[in-house]
Structures are given as C-alpha cells and as structure tokens.
Design a protein around this motif. Sequence first.
Motif, PDB file in Angstrom:
ATOM      1  N   ASP A  41      43.826 -10.373  15.027  1.00  0.00           N
ATOM      2  CA  ASP A  41      44.440 -11.539  15.660  1.00  0.00           C
ATOM      3  C   ASP A  41      43.468 -12.718  15.668  1.00  0.00           C
ATOM      4  O   ASP A  41      43.866 -13.859  15.444  1.00  0.00           O
ATOM      5  N   PHE A  42      42.196 -12.441  15.915  1.00  0.00           N
ATOM      6  CA  PHE A  42      41.189 -13.494  15.941  1.00  0.00           C
ATOM      7  C   PHE A  42      41.048 -14.127  14.563  1.00  0.00           C
ATOM      8  O   PHE A  42      40.980 -15.343  14.435  1.00  0.00           O
ATOM      9  N   ARG A  43      41.012 -13.275  13.511  1.00  0.00           N
ATOM     10  CA  ARG A  43      40.909 -13.804  12.146  1.00  0.00           C
ATOM     11  C   ARG A  43      42.132 -14.641  11.805  1.00  0.00           C
ATOM     12  O   ARG A  43      42.016 -15.698  11.185  1.00  0.00           O
ATOM     13  N   LEU A  44      43.318 -14.172  12.197  1.00  0.00           N
ATOM     14  CA  LEU A  44      44.544 -14.944  11.950  1.00  0.00           C
ATOM     15  C   LEU A  44      44.499 -16.264  12.705  1.00  0.00           C
ATOM     16  O   LEU A  44      44.898 -17.307  12.185  1.00  0.00           O
ATOM     17  N   SER A  45      44.025 -16.226  13.934  1.00  0.00           N
ATOM     18  CA  SER A  45      43.903 -17.427  14.746  1.00  0.00           C
ATOM     19  C   SER A  45      42.929 -18.412  14.103  1.00  0.00           C
ATOM     20  O   SER A  45      43.191 -19.611  14.045  1.00  0.00           O
ATOM     21  N   GLU A  46      41.811 -17.894  13.609  1.00  0.00           N
ATOM     22  CA  GLU A  46      40.843 -18.760  12.928  1.00  0.00           C
ATOM     23  C   GLU A  46      41.446 -19.373  11.680  1.00  0.00           C
ATOM     24  O   GLU A  46      41.235 -20.550  11.385  1.00  0.00           O
ATOM     25  N   ALA A  47      42.213 -18.571  10.928  1.00  0.00           N
ATOM     26  CA  ALA A  47      42.856 -19.077   9.713  1.00  0.00           C
ATOM     27  C   ALA A  47      43.865 -20.159  10.068  1.00  0.00           C
ATOM     28  O   ALA A  47      43.958 -21.192   9.384  1.00  0.00           O
ATOM     29  N   ALA A  48      44.629 -19.963  11.133  1.00  0.00           N
ATOM     30  CA  ALA A  48      45.608 -20.963  11.569  1.00  0.00           C
ATOM     31  C   ALA A  48      44.888 -22.232  12.007  1.00  0.00           C
ATOM     32  O   ALA A  48      45.327 -23.350  11.683  1.00  0.00           O
ATOM     33  N   ASP A  49      43.793 -22.089  12.742  1.00  0.00           N
ATOM     34  CA  ASP A  49      43.023 -23.257  13.171  1.00  0.00           C
ATOM     35  C   ASP A  49      42.470 -24.012  11.966  1.00  0.00           C
ATOM     36  O   ASP A  49      42.501 -25.248  11.925  1.00  0.00           O
ATOM     37  N   ALA A  50      41.965 -23.284  10.974  1.00  0.00           N
ATOM     38  CA  ALA A  50      41.421 -23.927   9.773  1.00  0.00           C
ATOM     39  C   ALA A  50      42.531 -24.654   9.015  1.00  0.00           C
ATOM     40  O   ALA A  50      42.325 -25.771   8.519  1.00  0.00           O
TER      41      ALA A  50
ATOM     42  N   GLU B 196      45.262 -25.874  10.301  1.00  0.00           N
ATOM     43  CA  GLU B 196      45.632 -27.051  11.099  1.00  0.00           C
ATOM     44  C   GLU B 196      44.606 -28.160  10.918  1.00  0.00           C
ATOM     45  O   GLU B 196      44.973 -29.340  10.758  1.00  0.00           O
ATOM     46  N   GLU B 197      43.315 -27.808  10.914  1.00  0.00           N
ATOM     47  CA  GLU B 197      42.275 -28.809  10.707  1.00  0.00           C
ATOM     48  C   GLU B 197      42.396 -29.440   9.334  1.00  0.00           C
ATOM     49  O   GLU B 197      42.230 -30.659   9.178  1.00  0.00           O
ATOM     50  N   ALA B 198      42.677 -28.637   8.318  1.00  0.00           N
ATOM     51  CA  ALA B 198      42.837 -29.164   6.961  1.00  0.00           C
ATOM     52  C   ALA B 198      44.039 -30.104   6.893  1.00  0.00           C
ATOM     53  O   ALA B 198      43.970 -31.177   6.275  1.00  0.00           O
ATOM     54  N   ALA B 199      45.129 -29.733   7.531  1.00  0.00           N
ATOM     55  CA  ALA B 199      46.324 -30.586   7.543  1.00  0.00           C
ATOM     56  C   ALA B 199      46.034 -31.897   8.268  1.00  0.00           C
ATOM     57  O   ALA B 199      46.449 -32.978   7.811  1.00  0.00           O
ATOM     58  N   ASN B 200      45.323 -31.809   9.391  1.00  0.00           N
ATOM     59  CA  ASN B 200      44.966 -33.022  10.132  1.00  0.00           C
ATOM     60  C   ASN B 200      44.062 -33.928   9.298  1.00  0.00           C
ATOM     61  O   ASN B 200      44.230 -35.153   9.302  1.00  0.00           O
ATOM     62  N   ALA B 201      43.123 -33.335   8.581  1.00  0.00           N
ATOM     63  CA  ALA B 201      42.219 -34.126   7.742  1.00  0.00           C
ATOM     64  C   ALA B 201      42.994 -34.823   6.634  1.00  0.00           C
ATOM     65  O   ALA B 201      42.754 -35.996   6.328  1.00  0.00           O
TER      66      ALA B 201
END
Length: 154
Positions: free
Chosen positions: A120-129, A131-136
């Motif tokens: 779950d943590f790895r999936l959460s990190e992937a989702a955060d990454a 989201e950050e890429a989309a925001n950038a």
Amino acid sequence: MVTTRIRTFSDFAAAVARAAGRPATFAASLILIVLWAVTGPLFHYSDTWQLIINTGTTIVTFLMVFLIQNTQNRDGAAIQAKLDELIRASAAQNAYIGIEHLTEEELDGLRARCEARARDFRLSEAADAAEEAANAKAEAAARAATGSRNALRR
C-alpha cells in the motif's frame, strides 16, 4: 551456584565456538584427517582404523552441535534484545517487541499484514509521484500558455 554453572558453560561454549571457527582449527583438523588417511596402508585399512575416525568425528560433531547451539541461542537473544530496544526507542510500533514468541501462524499473519502495508505504501508513493508529475506538467503548460499570450501582446 546454578547461575555460576550456567555462566561457566556459556563461557566454555563461546570459547569452543570461537576456536572451532578459526582457520588454524580447520588446518589442524585437515592435518589430522590426512595423517589418518596416510596410516591406512600401515594398518591395512582395518575395521579398527576406520572405527577410529568414525568414532572421533561422531563424538566431536555430537558435542559441537550443543556448544554451537548454545552460542547461537545467546547471539539470537542478544540481537533480539537490541532490536527490541531500537523499536522501543524509535517511532516504530512497540507491538512488534516480543513477536519471536508468537506461533508460526501468528507470525505468518503479521508478515502478511506488513507486506500489505508495504505494498500500500509503494502504491501510495507511486500515486503521489504521478500526481506530482501531472502537477509539474500542468504548471509547465500554464507557464507556456502565459508566455505565448505575453508574446502575442507585444
């Protein structure tokens, strides 16, 4: 009195385990085996000649099992105590202290929960990454759009 005997045995077991693991001990054992093999023709490879090495190695192996197990038990307990102290002193969950006493089934369940949390943590990190890429990308597109509008105004 009993504690003194236990401590004496522990000290003896630790000393023997240390000595048994040294290269010189291995070399001495190898020399002993070579000497035994060389004396084979002298004793016509008799049953007694074979019995000597078989009995000697069996006795040494039998006794070493107990001495090494004692040393391993103490080392394992010391490592466990160190890990427990690290868990207690850190932000880790204190619920993990003492889990070495759980049954195999309880440990399997705990391991499965830990693996699920890690997944779950790895999936959460992937989702955060993501989201950050989309925001950038959105910010870059906004800057590009703003820059092209400014260029048209000039």
